[in-house]
Write an enzyme that holds these catalytic residues in place. Structure first.
Site, PDB file in Angstrom:
ATOM      1  CG  ASP A   1      -1.421  -4.031   5.703  1.00 28.12           C
ATOM      2  OD1 ASP A   1      -2.442  -4.528   6.200  1.00 28.12           O
ATOM      3  OD2 ASP A   1      -0.270  -4.354   6.042  1.00 28.12           O
TER       4      ASP A   1
ATOM      5  NE  ARG B   1       9.261  -1.130   5.142  1.00 30.11           N
ATOM      6  CZ  ARG B   1       8.911  -1.937   4.170  1.00 30.11           C
ATOM      7  NH1 ARG B   1       9.404  -1.768   2.949  1.00 30.11           N
ATOM      8  NH2 ARG B   1       8.064  -2.919   4.377  1.00 30.11           N
TER       9      ARG B   1
ATOM     10  CG  ASP C   1       8.376  -1.781   8.114  1.00 30.64           C
ATOM     11  OD1 ASP C   1       9.596  -1.709   8.365  1.00 30.64           O
ATOM     12  OD2 ASP C   1       7.879  -2.650   7.385  1.00 30.64           O
TER      13      ASP C   1
END
Length: 406
Positions: free
Chosen positions: A18, A98, A127
Site C-alpha cells: 500500500d 497504531r 487501522d
C-alpha cells in the site's frame, strides 16, 4: 484544504504494498508535493532494511525512522497485559502499534510544518480509525489523506499493476501477496487462500510462518522457562533481569521454536464485517498466560472478577481506536492499582504448541495451604451451615412463595 494547496505531506510508510505505491500516487494526484516518509520501528526488524533507498527512489524527499519499540511495549502493551485485555481471542498485535505510530506522525508533521498526514489504510479496516483518531488528538488541525478512500484502485492485484507501471520495487509476488503486519508482538496473515474460512492454513509450508514453527515441527522434548514480574510488569527471563521488550524478544524465540501462539480466527472488525486472520504471537501468548497464572495467586476474587469484565471494554477501546482518551487513563489507573501485588515468578513448560504451568511463587501469595488442604486443619467445617442458610435465604423465600408457604 484544496489539493493544490498541499505542499508537504508526512506519510506513514512501511514499505509494504500500500504505502509503496502511495508515494508516486500522491506526487501525481496532489500537484507534486514534498513527501516525508515516516517508518515507525515497532520491532519489525528485517522489514526496515533498504527502506530509505526505496522511499527516496519512489519520490520521497527523505525517510525518518522512529524507534517506538519501548514506548509501545511500556505504554500500551504492559497496561493491556495488566488488564488482561484480549479482543475475541486476538492479542491486539496490530492495535498495539497504531497509537504510538500515529502520535509520532503527528509530532513529525508539526515539526516539519506539513500540510497533511497520509496513511495507507483501507476503507474496510480498523487501522484507518486508529490512525485518524490519534491524529485528531495530537494534530487536530492537520489535514488527513487516505488514498484508499480516494483512488480508483480496487484490489491488491491492481496495486501490483500500479507498482509495476511506476517501477516501484516490491518484496512480494502475486502468489505470496498475503496482507501482513509485523511488530515485536506479532505477525498477522490475511488474504489469498485465507479469505475462504474452509481452507486450512498452510502452517507446514516453507515461508508461511515467520516467527516460529508449526506444533507438528516443534521439538519432541519440552522447554522449561521462568518469567519474573514486578507489579504486573515482566522484569526477568530465566532469572536474568532485562527490560520488557527484551523479554518479549526472548519469549518470541523460545515460544516460536515450540509452536506457541498460532491462532486462526474469524474476527469482527470495527467497520462491521467479519474477516479471517492467522496470527503468530509466541511471546505475547506466553506472557499473557504467565501473568494470568501469577494473578490467580495474588489478586483477590472481587478485584479479579471485576478486572475480567473491564478487560473486554479495555480491549474494545484499544481495538476501536480510542486509546488516547480519558477512559483509557481511568482504566489504566485501575489496571496499575490492581497489579500492585502481582509480583513473583512463573515457571512454564512449553511443548508442541502447549503452555503447561510448572509452578508459581510470590511474596504476596494469597494462597494458604493451611486453609485449602484436604488434610487436618484448624478450619471449622460446622461454620459452613450458617453461611449456606444465609446465602440461600433468597432461594428459600422463592421456593416458599411458589409453594404457598410465604
Amino acid at each position: 484544504m484544496e489539493k493544490k494547496d498541499i505542499k508537504k505531506i508526512v506519510l506513514a510508510y512501511s514499505g509494504g504494498l500500500d504505502t509503496s505505491i502511495i508515494i508516486p500516487w500522491l506526487k501525481e494526484n496532489y500537484n507534486d508535493p514534498e513527501i516525508i516518509a515516516v517508518a515507525g520501528d515497532v520491532g519489525q526488524v528485517d522489514e526496515l532494511e533498504g527502506l530509505e533507498e526505496k522511499a527516496i527512489k519512489t519520490g520521497a524527499s527523505k525517510l525518518i525512522v522512529a524507534d517506538l519499540v519501548d514506548e509501545m511495549v511500556d505504554d500500551v502493551i504492559i497496561p493491556c497485559l495488566k488488564m488482561g485485555a484480549i479482543y475475541e481471542n486476538y492479542l491486539l498485535g496490530t492495535a498495539f502499534a497504531r497509537p504510538v505510530i500515529a502520535k509520532k506522525l503527528a509530532e513529525i508533521a508539526l515539526e516539519e510544518g506539513a500540510d497533511a498526514i497520509a496513511h495507507g489504510c483501507t476503507g474496510k479496516g480498523n487501522d484507518q480509525v486508529r490512525f485518524e483518531l490519534a491524529l485528531k488528538r495530537w494534530a487536530p488541525e492537520t489535514a488527513i489523506i487516505a488514498p484508499w478512500r480516494e483512488w480508483d484502485i480496487l484490489s491488491r492485484d491492481q496495486e501490483i499493476d500500479y507498482a509495476e507501471a511506476h517501477d516501484v520495487p516490491l518484496k512480494i509476488t502475486r502468489e505470496t501477496n498475503y496482507s501482513k503486519d509485523k511488530n515485536i508482538w506479532h505477525l498477522s496473515h490475511e488474504g489469498l487462500d485465507l479469505e475462504d474460512p474452509a481452507n486450512e492454513p498452510q502452517y507446514e509450508k516453507d515461508g508461511f510462518l515467520e516467527l516460529g514453527v508449526s506444533p507438528l515441527q516443534a521439538p519432541d522434548e519440552p522447554t522449561y522457562i521462568t518469567v519474573g514480574f514486578e507489579a504486573g510488569a515482566p522484569v526477568s527471563f530465566n532469572g536474568e533481569k532485562m527490560k520488557a521488550s527484551a523479554i518479549i524478544e526472548k519469549l518470541n524465540e523460545v515460544g516460536g521454536a515450540n509452536g506457541i501462539g498460532i491462532i486462526d480466527i474469524i474476527e469482527n472488525r470495527l467497520i462491521g464485517m467479519k474477516v479471517r486472520g492467522v496470527y503468530e504471537t509466541p511471546g505475547g501468548t506466553i506472557l499473557y498466560y504467565a501473568h494470568e497464572k501469577l494473578e490467580s495467586l495474588t489478586v483477590d476474587k472481587e478485584t479479579k472478577h471485576l478486572k475480567q469484565k473491564l478487560a473486554v471494554d479495555y480491549a474494545d477501546m484499544l481495538y476501536n481506536g480510542k486509546w488516547y482518551s480519558p477512559l483509557q487513563e481511568a482504566l489504566t489507573a485501575f489496571a496499575n492499582e490492581s497489579n500492585k501485588k502481582v509480583t513473583g515468578e512463573v515457571k512454564l513448560k512449553l511443548y508442541k504448541g502447549n503452555i503447561i504451568p510448572a509452578g508459581i511463587s510470590s511474596p504476596h501469595s494469597l494462597y494458604s495451604e493451611e486453609l485449602a488442604s484436604f488434610g487436618e486443619t484448624a478450619f471449622d467445617h460446622s461454620q459452613a451451615t450458617g453461611f449456606i442458610n444465609i446465602w440461600g435465604l433468597p432461594t428459600l423465600a422463592q421456593a416458599m412463595l411458589e409453594n404457598g408457604k410465604l
